[in-house]
Write a protein that holds these residues in place. Structure first.
Motif, PDB file in Angstrom:
ATOM      1  N   ARG A  22       0.762  -1.667  -0.121  1.00 38.40           N
ATOM      2  CA  ARG A  22       0.122  -0.119   0.407  1.00 38.40           C
ATOM      3  C   ARG A  22       0.698   1.395   0.344  1.00 38.40           C
ATOM      4  NH1 ARG A  22      -4.772  -1.382   4.308  1.00 38.40           N
ATOM      5  NH2 ARG A  22      -5.621  -3.318   2.775  1.00 38.40           N
ATOM      6  N   VAL A  23       0.653   2.347  -0.920  1.00 34.68           N
ATOM      7  CA  VAL A  23       1.639   2.972  -1.207  1.00 34.68           C
ATOM      8  C   VAL A  23       0.497   4.270  -1.417  1.00 34.68           C
ATOM      9  CG1 VAL A  23       3.273   4.442  -2.933  1.00 34.68           C
ATOM     10  CG2 VAL A  23       3.032   2.135  -2.900  1.00 34.68           C
ATOM     11  N   LYS A  24       0.802   5.050  -0.612  1.00 34.06           N
ATOM     12  CA  LYS A  24       0.381   6.558  -0.066  1.00 34.06           C
ATOM     13  C   LYS A  24       1.251   7.687  -0.690  1.00 34.06           C
ATOM     14  CE  LYS A  24      -2.583   5.314   3.849  1.00 34.06           C
ATOM     15  NZ  LYS A  24      -2.926   5.290   5.452  1.00 34.06           N
ATOM     16  N   LEU A  25       0.264   8.466  -1.435  1.00 29.14           N
ATOM     17  CA  LEU A  25       1.467   9.465  -2.048  1.00 29.14           C
ATOM     18  C   LEU A  25       0.848  10.621  -1.996  1.00 29.14           C
ATOM     19  CD1 LEU A  25       2.264   8.128  -4.994  1.00 29.14           C
ATOM     20  CD2 LEU A  25       4.461   8.230  -3.230  1.00 29.14           C
ATOM     21  N   ASP A  26       1.268  12.289  -1.637  1.00 29.70           N
ATOM     22  CA  ASP A  26       0.974  12.886  -1.387  1.00 29.70           C
ATOM     23  C   ASP A  26       0.925  14.124  -3.047  1.00 29.70           C
ATOM     24  OD1 ASP A  26      -0.082  16.246  -1.911  1.00 29.70           O
ATOM     25  OD2 ASP A  26       1.189  17.129   0.453  1.00 29.70           O
TER      26      ASP A  26
END
Length: 104
Positions: A22-26
């Motif tokens: 799971r990758v979270k990016l702004d």
């Protein structure tokens, strides 16, 4: 009398490993200027999804630790992950032995 060493016969296996990362990016950090600079200096990644894939494979291969608890972790091309709004963690992992290879 000379002692002989018995070497154990090694066995070789092919194992398939599947991971979900799971990758979270702004999105606000991935400006057109950042994207152009990244493409010029590193890889031809064009969208946020391309960066998510790239970062996920770094995590899956153990090349980068992108935990939200390590905001100062530096990743080449991105800088400190906390400043770029990046985090990623392995969510699930499965593995299966595909076959044992003969060692001839």
């Amino acid at each position: 009398m000379a002692e002989t060493t018995v070497k154990p016969k090694l066995r070789t296996f092919e194992v398939e490993v599947r991971q979900i990362v799971r990758v979270k990016l702004d999105p606000a950090k991935f400006t057109p200027e950042f994207m152009a600079d990244f493409r010029r200096d590193f890889y031809p990644l064009y969208g946020l999804d391309d960066h998510a894939e790239h970062l996920a494979q770094l995590v899956a291969r153990g090349v980068a630790e992108l935990s939200p608890y390590l905001p100062k972790e530096f990743v080449e091309g991105y800088g400190p992950i906390g400043e770029m709004g990046i985090s990623a963690e392995v969510h699930d992992c499965e593995q299966d032995v595909l076959r044992e290879l003969s060692d001839a």
